[in-house]
Design a protein around this motif. Structure first.
Motif, mmCIF file in Angstrom:
data_model
loop_
_atom_site.group_PDB
_atom_site.id
_atom_site.type_symbol
_atom_site.label_atom_id
_atom_site.label_comp_id
_atom_site.label_asym_id
_atom_site.label_seq_id
_atom_site.Cartn_x
_atom_site.Cartn_y
_atom_site.Cartn_z
ATOM 1 N N VAL A 34 0.858 -1.185 0.000
ATOM 2 C CA VAL A 34 0.000 0.000 0.000
ATOM 3 C C VAL A 34 0.895 1.236 0.000
ATOM 4 N N PHE A 77 -2.172 5.490 6.854
ATOM 5 C CA PHE A 77 -3.534 4.969 6.751
ATOM 6 C C PHE A 77 -3.757 3.699 7.563
ATOM 7 N N ALA A 121 -2.710 5.600 -4.011
ATOM 8 C CA ALA A 121 -3.876 6.493 -4.043
ATOM 9 C C ALA A 121 -3.737 7.582 -5.099
ATOM 10 N N THR A 136 -5.981 4.564 -6.978
ATOM 11 C CA THR A 136 -6.788 3.596 -6.215
ATOM 12 C C THR A 136 -6.374 3.685 -4.748
ATOM 13 N N VAL A 194 -0.686 -0.753 -4.624
ATOM 14 C CA VAL A 194 -1.868 0.112 -4.676
ATOM 15 C C VAL A 194 -1.482 1.518 -4.252
ATOM 16 N N THR A 200 3.030 1.270 3.475
ATOM 17 C CA THR A 200 4.071 2.307 3.415
ATOM 18 C C THR A 200 3.411 3.618 2.998
ATOM 19 N N THR A 201 2.420 4.053 3.767
ATOM 20 C CA THR A 201 1.618 5.196 3.316
ATOM 21 C C THR A 201 2.141 6.534 3.831
ATOM 22 N N ALA A 225 2.966 3.788 -3.086
ATOM 23 C CA ALA A 225 4.123 3.658 -3.990
ATOM 24 C C ALA A 225 5.022 4.878 -3.867
HETATM 25 O O1 AHZ Z 1 -0.226 8.729 -2.062
HETATM 26 C C1 AHZ Z 1 0.560 8.223 -0.989
HETATM 27 C C2 AHZ Z 1 2.065 8.204 -1.306
HETATM 28 O O2 AHZ Z 1 2.316 8.018 -2.687
HETATM 29 C C3 AHZ Z 1 0.298 6.733 -0.761
HETATM 30 N N1 AHZ Z 1 -0.881 6.474 0.082
HETATM 31 C C4 AHZ Z 1 -1.188 7.072 1.277
HETATM 32 N N2 AHZ Z 1 -2.341 6.583 1.763
HETATM 33 C C5 AHZ Z 1 -2.759 5.643 0.863
HETATM 34 C C6 AHZ Z 1 -3.894 4.780 0.806
HETATM 35 N N3 AHZ Z 1 -4.025 3.964 -0.256
HETATM 36 C C7 AHZ Z 1 -3.078 3.950 -1.238
HETATM 37 N N4 AHZ Z 1 -4.820 4.765 1.781
HETATM 38 C C8 AHZ Z 1 -1.838 5.577 -0.187
HETATM 39 N N5 AHZ Z 1 -1.988 4.751 -1.229
HETATM 40 O O3 AHZ Z 1 1.432 6.292 -0.033
HETATM 41 C C9 AHZ Z 1 2.571 6.966 -0.547
HETATM 42 C C10 AHZ Z 1 3.464 7.334 0.644
HETATM 43 O O4 AHZ Z 1 4.643 7.864 0.134
HETATM 44 P P1 AHZ Z 1 5.525 8.873 1.004
HETATM 45 O O5 AHZ Z 1 6.621 9.377 0.131
HETATM 46 O O6 AHZ Z 1 4.640 9.875 1.673
HETATM 47 O O7 AHZ Z 1 6.051 7.920 2.184
HETATM 48 P P2 AHZ Z 1 7.429 7.114 2.371
HETATM 49 O O8 AHZ Z 1 7.377 6.568 3.741
HETATM 50 O O9 AHZ Z 1 7.676 6.183 1.230
HETATM 51 O O10 AHZ Z 1 8.521 8.263 2.268
HETATM 52 C C11 AHZ Z 1 8.516 9.292 3.205
HETATM 53 C C12 AHZ Z 1 9.462 10.364 2.767
HETATM 54 C C13 AHZ Z 1 9.880 11.233 3.901
HETATM 55 S S1 AHZ Z 1 8.828 12.209 4.759
HETATM 56 C C14 AHZ Z 1 10.074 12.730 5.774
HETATM 57 C C15 AHZ Z 1 9.897 13.685 6.898
HETATM 58 O O11 AHZ Z 1 8.878 14.395 6.882
HETATM 59 O O12 AHZ Z 1 10.759 13.682 7.762
HETATM 60 N N6 AHZ Z 1 11.214 12.206 5.454
HETATM 61 C C16 AHZ Z 1 11.123 11.366 4.407
HETATM 62 C C17 AHZ Z 1 12.307 10.661 3.866
#
Ligand code: AHZ
Length: 339
Positions: free
Chosen positions: A93, A252, A120, A190, A118, A242-243, A95
């Protein structure tokens, strides 16, 4: 023999064998330990493209098409994918940088598993299209440079950390590899809007996670102003969530665990400490409820871990560890997942 310079006066298409480079390949380290890659940009423009140039007026026309052919070409494949992936082995969950790294690792290690990714958003990649404060470069602390060499992303070596010239180069490269795996399907636009649960085999554990509940994201966003738009489902013995950290869509799965009283409360992501945060996220990437692995910044909300801000090594390696954890429990969870 192939012409080396770009020229509009190319030989007719078909005169030369056109090498097809499927992907960027990592070759070796140079002395500075920076990645040396066979880069598609090092190749001269191919003869087939050159043969088109200068011919637009007289000899150019697209092959014929009827609109229904386009419609069927898309929908037939999508509905076949929905059918096939309704029973998946692993669902990822989100990408973002962590989810994509997990997908890449699983794709390499287990071509026999059916993996649904998946996302969003319409655009996969999460927050990894830019570095901090909308700057271009992406910083990764060592040893995450191993993952850059694995996927073939070049970088500048600055000693204890490396710098990719644009975060988008990392994200687009990993994404392009992930999309090529025949056993991984990306369902973007999605949203996962709930988790499928089953009573845990071990009662003390309460429930195990047995899949996800999905909807078009645009539908998910309108549950407040439209009545009853029921979702779809994907069964799987293992889900990797991994949201990202809390936000409109973030954290989530772990927030849902709290609302269904499987977790008492979240630890809440703490303030920024790059030094502490990255080790903690990677080391603690784990199965937090049977069938649910949590990685990346979503985990900081469970554990009350620090954030690291714009340094991405922990996201790549948390993805690798999430894949490892998923495979570690996979056979057991699959055995339990009988109904
Ligand atoms: O759209 C969201 C994003 O692409 C997706 N997502 C969230 N909720 C979802 C749901 N269904 C499907 N209910 C969902 N998809 O999840 C993805 C999360 O990517 P991200 O880049 O936000 O998280 P990450 O943990 O892969 O990377 C975090 C990057 C950060 S934030 C941070 C800080 O603020 O200190 N530091 C880093 C490196």
């Amino acid at each position: 023999m192939a012409p080396s310079a770009v020229s509009h006066e190319s030989s007719p298409a078909g005169t030369f064998a056109t090498p097809v480079v499927q992907k960027t390949l990592f070759q070796s380290n140079n002395e500075n330990n920076s990645a040396t890659v066979v880069n598609i940009t090092d190749k001269p423009l191919g003869d087939e493209v050159k043969a088109l140039m200068g011919q637009w007026e007289d000899n150019f026309a697209f092959a014929p098409i009827r609109e229904s052919q386009v419609s069927r070409a898309m929908t037939r494949r999508y509905f076949a994918d929905l059918d096939e992936y309704a029973e998946s082995d692993i669902v990822i969950v989100g990408a973002g940088s962590c989810g994509l790294s997990a997908a890449y690792t699983l794709g390499k290690l287990r071509p026999d598993l059916r993996i649904a990714l998946v996302e969003a958003g319409v655009a996969p990649g999460g927050g990894a299209w830019l570095g901090g404060q909308l700057f271009s470069a992406m910083v990764m602390r060592k040893p995450a440079d191993v993952f850059l060499r694995e996927v073939g992303v070049p970088y500048d070596d600055e000693g204890d950390f490396v710098v990719v010239k644009h975060a988008s180069l990392f994200t687009s490269t990993v994404l392009s590899h992930v999309l090529r795996f025949p056993n991984i399907k990306l369902f973007n636009a999605t949203a996962v809007e709930d988790l499928i649960t089953r009573p845990a085999v071990n009662d003390a554990e309460g429930i195990r996670i047995a899949g996800v509940v999905t909807n078009w994201t645009l539908v998910s966003l309108h549950h407040d102003d439209q009545s009853c738009m029921d979702p779809n489902t994907i069964n799987a013995p293992v889900v990797i969530s991994t949201t990202g950290h809390d936000g409109p869509m973030g954290a989530f799965s772990v927030k849902r665990l709290v609302s269904m009283q499987r977790l008492e409360k979240l630890g809440g992501m703490r303030g920024l400490d790059m030094q502490l945060a990255e080790d903690a996220i990677v080391k603690n990437t784990r199965e937090i409820v049977p069938g649910l692995i949590v990685g990346g910044m979503e985990l900081s909300e469970v554990d009350g871990a620090n954030r690291m801000g714009p340094t991405f090594g922990a996201m790549a390696l948390s993805g690798v560890k999430a894949a490892e954890e998923a495979l570690r429990v996979f056979d057991q969870r699959k055995k339990e997942n009988q109904y």
